[in-house]
Design a protein around this motif. Structure first.
Motif, PDB file in Angstrom:
ATOM      1  N   ILE A  31      -8.686 -11.764  -9.654  1.00 27.45           N
ATOM      2  CA  ILE A  31      -9.960 -12.021  -8.971  1.00 27.45           C
ATOM      3  C   ILE A  31     -10.177 -11.022  -7.843  1.00 27.45           C
ATOM      4  N   ASN A  32      -9.117 -10.730  -7.085  1.00 32.80           N
ATOM      5  CA  ASN A  32      -9.248  -9.758  -6.000  1.00 32.80           C
ATOM      6  C   ASN A  32      -9.618  -8.377  -6.527  1.00 32.80           C
ATOM      7  N   ILE A  33      -8.962  -7.954  -7.615  1.00 31.65           N
ATOM      8  CA  ILE A  33      -9.261  -6.634  -8.178  1.00 31.65           C
ATOM      9  C   ILE A  33     -10.666  -6.606  -8.767  1.00 31.65           C
ATOM     10  N   LYS A  34     -11.026  -7.646  -9.515  1.00 32.15           N
ATOM     11  CA  LYS A  34     -12.332  -7.692 -10.164  1.00 32.15           C
ATOM     12  C   LYS A  34     -13.460  -7.712  -9.123  1.00 32.15           C
ATOM     13  N   THR A  35     -13.274  -8.476  -8.062  1.00 31.07           N
ATOM     14  CA  THR A  35     -14.291  -8.535  -7.008  1.00 31.07           C
ATOM     15  C   THR A  35     -14.441  -7.174  -6.337  1.00 31.07           C
ATOM     16  N   PHE A  36     -13.321  -6.515  -6.089  1.00 34.92           N
ATOM     17  CA  PHE A  36     -13.349  -5.160  -5.522  1.00 34.92           C
ATOM     18  C   PHE A  36     -14.056  -4.201  -6.470  1.00 34.92           C
ATOM     19  N   ASP A  37     -13.752  -4.305  -7.765  1.00 32.08           N
ATOM     20  CA  ASP A  37     -14.359  -3.424  -8.764  1.00 32.08           C
ATOM     21  C   ASP A  37     -15.869  -3.635  -8.845  1.00 32.08           C
ATOM     22  N   ASP A  38     -16.308  -4.832  -8.531  1.00 31.41           N
ATOM     23  CA  ASP A  38     -17.744  -5.140  -8.556  1.00 31.41           C
ATOM     24  C   ASP A  38     -18.454  -4.739  -7.268  1.00 31.41           C
ATOM     25  N   GLY A  39     -17.702  -4.135  -6.350  1.00 33.55           N
ATOM     26  CA  GLY A  39     -18.312  -3.631  -5.126  1.00 33.55           C
ATOM     27  C   GLY A  39     -18.345  -4.616  -3.980  1.00 33.55           C
ATOM     28  N   HIS A  40     -17.561  -5.678  -4.073  1.00 34.54           N
ATOM     29  CA  HIS A  40     -17.559  -6.693  -3.033  1.00 34.54           C
ATOM     30  C   HIS A  40     -16.194  -6.775  -2.343  1.00 34.54           C
ATOM     31  N   ARG A  41     -16.167  -7.465  -1.236  1.00 35.88           N
ATOM     32  CA  ARG A  41     -14.925  -7.667  -0.474  1.00 35.88           C
ATOM     33  C   ARG A  41     -14.007  -8.628  -1.235  1.00 35.88           C
ATOM     34  N   PRO A  42     -12.751  -8.243  -1.480  1.00 35.05           N
ATOM     35  CA  PRO A  42     -11.826  -9.167  -2.151  1.00 35.05           C
ATOM     36  C   PRO A  42     -11.713 -10.472  -1.365  1.00 35.05           C
ATOM     37  N   PRO A  43     -11.735 -11.614  -2.025  1.00 31.84           N
ATOM     38  CA  PRO A  43     -11.715 -12.903  -1.305  1.00 31.84           C
ATOM     39  C   PRO A  43     -10.461 -13.120  -0.479  1.00 31.84           C
ATOM     40  N   ASP A  44      -9.352 -12.481  -0.862  1.00 34.80           N
ATOM     41  CA  ASP A  44      -8.094 -12.679  -0.128  1.00 34.80           C
ATOM     42  C   ASP A  44      -7.697 -11.415   0.623  1.00 34.80           C
ATOM     43  N   LEU A  45      -8.688 -10.770   1.230  1.00 28.45           N
ATOM     44  CA  LEU A  45      -8.440  -9.545   1.992  1.00 28.45           C
ATOM     45  C   LEU A  45      -7.556  -9.838   3.198  1.00 28.45           C
ATOM     46  N   VAL A  46      -6.572  -8.984   3.417  1.00 30.20           N
ATOM     47  CA  VAL A  46      -5.684  -9.099   4.564  1.00 30.20           C
ATOM     48  C   VAL A  46      -6.079  -8.052   5.599  1.00 30.20           C
ATOM     49  N   VAL A  47      -6.243  -8.489   6.846  1.00 35.12           N
ATOM     50  CA  VAL A  47      -6.562  -7.556   7.921  1.00 35.12           C
ATOM     51  C   VAL A  47      -5.466  -7.652   8.977  1.00 35.12           C
ATOM     52  N   PRO A  48      -5.195  -6.550   9.704  1.00 37.03           N
ATOM     53  CA  PRO A  48      -4.111  -6.550  10.686  1.00 37.03           C
ATOM     54  C   PRO A  48      -4.211  -7.696  11.696  1.00 37.03           C
ATOM     55  N   ALA A  49      -5.407  -8.116  12.042  1.00 38.01           N
ATOM     56  CA  ALA A  49      -5.571  -9.187  13.043  1.00 38.01           C
ATOM     57  C   ALA A  49      -5.002 -10.519  12.563  1.00 38.01           C
ATOM     58  N   MET A  50      -4.846 -10.671  11.238  1.00 30.91           N
ATOM     59  CA  MET A  50      -4.296 -11.907  10.685  1.00 30.91           C
ATOM     60  C   MET A  50      -2.795 -11.995  10.858  1.00 30.91           C
ATOM     61  N   LEU A  51      -2.140 -10.866  11.100  1.00 33.63           N
ATOM     62  CA  LEU A  51      -0.672 -10.811  11.085  1.00 33.63           C
ATOM     63  C   LEU A  51      -0.083 -11.135  12.445  1.00 33.63           C
TER      64      LEU A  51
END
Length: 328
Positions: free
Chosen positions: A308-328
């Motif tokens: 789902i993350n790859i497919k969403t990215f391939d469709d031009g959208h933000r992956p639903p489970d995107l990790v950002v440094p602020a989360m860590l």
């Protein structure tokens, strides 16, 4: 003209259903044998792929990311933990990182309870006697363990997994205590009859069992250091199904050998598969080979999240489970 399919490299063998679906959707390169890629193989993969699908056995550090090709745009991690990936450097290079959170909470919580029971009821010792043929019958004082009903369970990190541990422990009659960076909402505390401790030190000193359920981040490395472990009661048990780096393993081993801790149930280790040999010699230590999330259902669900993350990215959208440094 049909859209060119994304080039995806998978670093380890995945469940057949996941590999099949990946092959249907993308131009995917699968791993033939179930061994970790060498560093050279990872570099080659990151030079040629649009998407890399690594696992926790792959160390994706700053140096490796610096050698990635311009094509690489997404690291779709197969797993929730991302402490093996330099997320900040990836983002600086324009490479997104996604993970698979929430999938293994119940599976990991099941194993935490299994380890608590395994240590307190001395299950491996009983198994060893049965398999070795040394059991010569029932005796009223043989392999006496401890009752967990009524005992205080201290949960270090009451997120998805910690909450699932609390729910199970309640069914066994344990008293729920927890320490978090942020206190839970009152209705969640009430649901689990959970007591919040702002001070980790104070909680540790009063618990019968401590369950480690927080991720490994720079702020949690050796969170349970020698000083904090010394605060625990000699009759206390520690269970870790999270990350080995959260505990100072050498300090824990010294305390177990000295009788300053009653036992430990471990599914993870500070140095990966390089396990302290002293742990193997202790009858009050239950050891598992990092299998808390190892269910067929969980592994397939993890793969579905990756897709789902790859497919969403391939469709031009933000992956639903995107990790950002602020989360860590």
């Amino acid at each position: 003209m049909p859209k060119q399919r994304l080039s995806v490299v998978v670093t380890r063998r995945l469940p057949e259903a996941v590999e099949t679906r990946l092959s249907e959707l993308f131009d995917v390169k699968l791993r033939d044998d179930d061994t970790p890629m060498s560093r050279e193989e990872l570099v080659a993969a990151m030079k040629d792929a649009d998407v890399l699908v690594p696992t926790l056995s792959d160390k994706i550090d700053r140096s490796l990311i610096a050698q990635a090709g311009d094509r690489l745009k997404l690291i779709a991690n197969y797993g929730a933990g991302v402490d093996h990936i330099d997320v900040a450097t990836a983002r600086q290079r324009g490479v997104l990182v996604s993970n698979t959170p929430g999938v293994s909470a119940d599976d990991t919580a099941d194993m935490a309870l299994a380890l608590i029971l395994g240590v307190t009821r001395r299950i491996p010792e009983g198994l060893q006697r049965m398999h070795s043929g040394t059991w010569d019958g029932w005796a009223p004082t043989a392999l006496l363990g401890g009752r967990i009903s009524g005992k205080r369970l201290g949960i270090l990190g009451m997120g998805r997994i910690g909450t699932a541990v609390a729910r199970r422990a309640q069914a066994f009659g344990m008293q729920i205590h927890y320490h978090n960076r942020r206190r839970l909402r009152p209705e969640i505390e009430e649901k689990h009859d959970a007591t919040y401790w702002e001070s980790l030190d104070q909680m540790l000193a009063r618990m019968d069992v401590v369950s480690v359920n927080c991720p490994h981040t720079p702020s949690t490395f050796h969170l349970l250091n020698a000083r904090r472990l010394k605060l625990m009661k000699p009759g206390a048990v520690i269970v870790n199904t999270s990350r080995g780096e959260v505990i100072d393993e050498n300090a824990m081993v010294r305390m177990l050998k000295a009788g300053e801790l009653a036992g430990a149930g471990l599914d993870v280790y500070e140095h990966g598969n390089e396990v302290n040999p002293d742990l193997r010699e202790m009858p009050n230590v239950v050891m598992l080979p990092h299998i808390s999330s190892a269910t067929i259902e969980g592994r397939i669900e993890m793969g579905e999240k990756v897709i789902i993350n790859i497919k969403t990215f391939d469709d031009g959208h933000r992956p639903p489970d995107l990790v950002v440094p602020a989360m860590l």
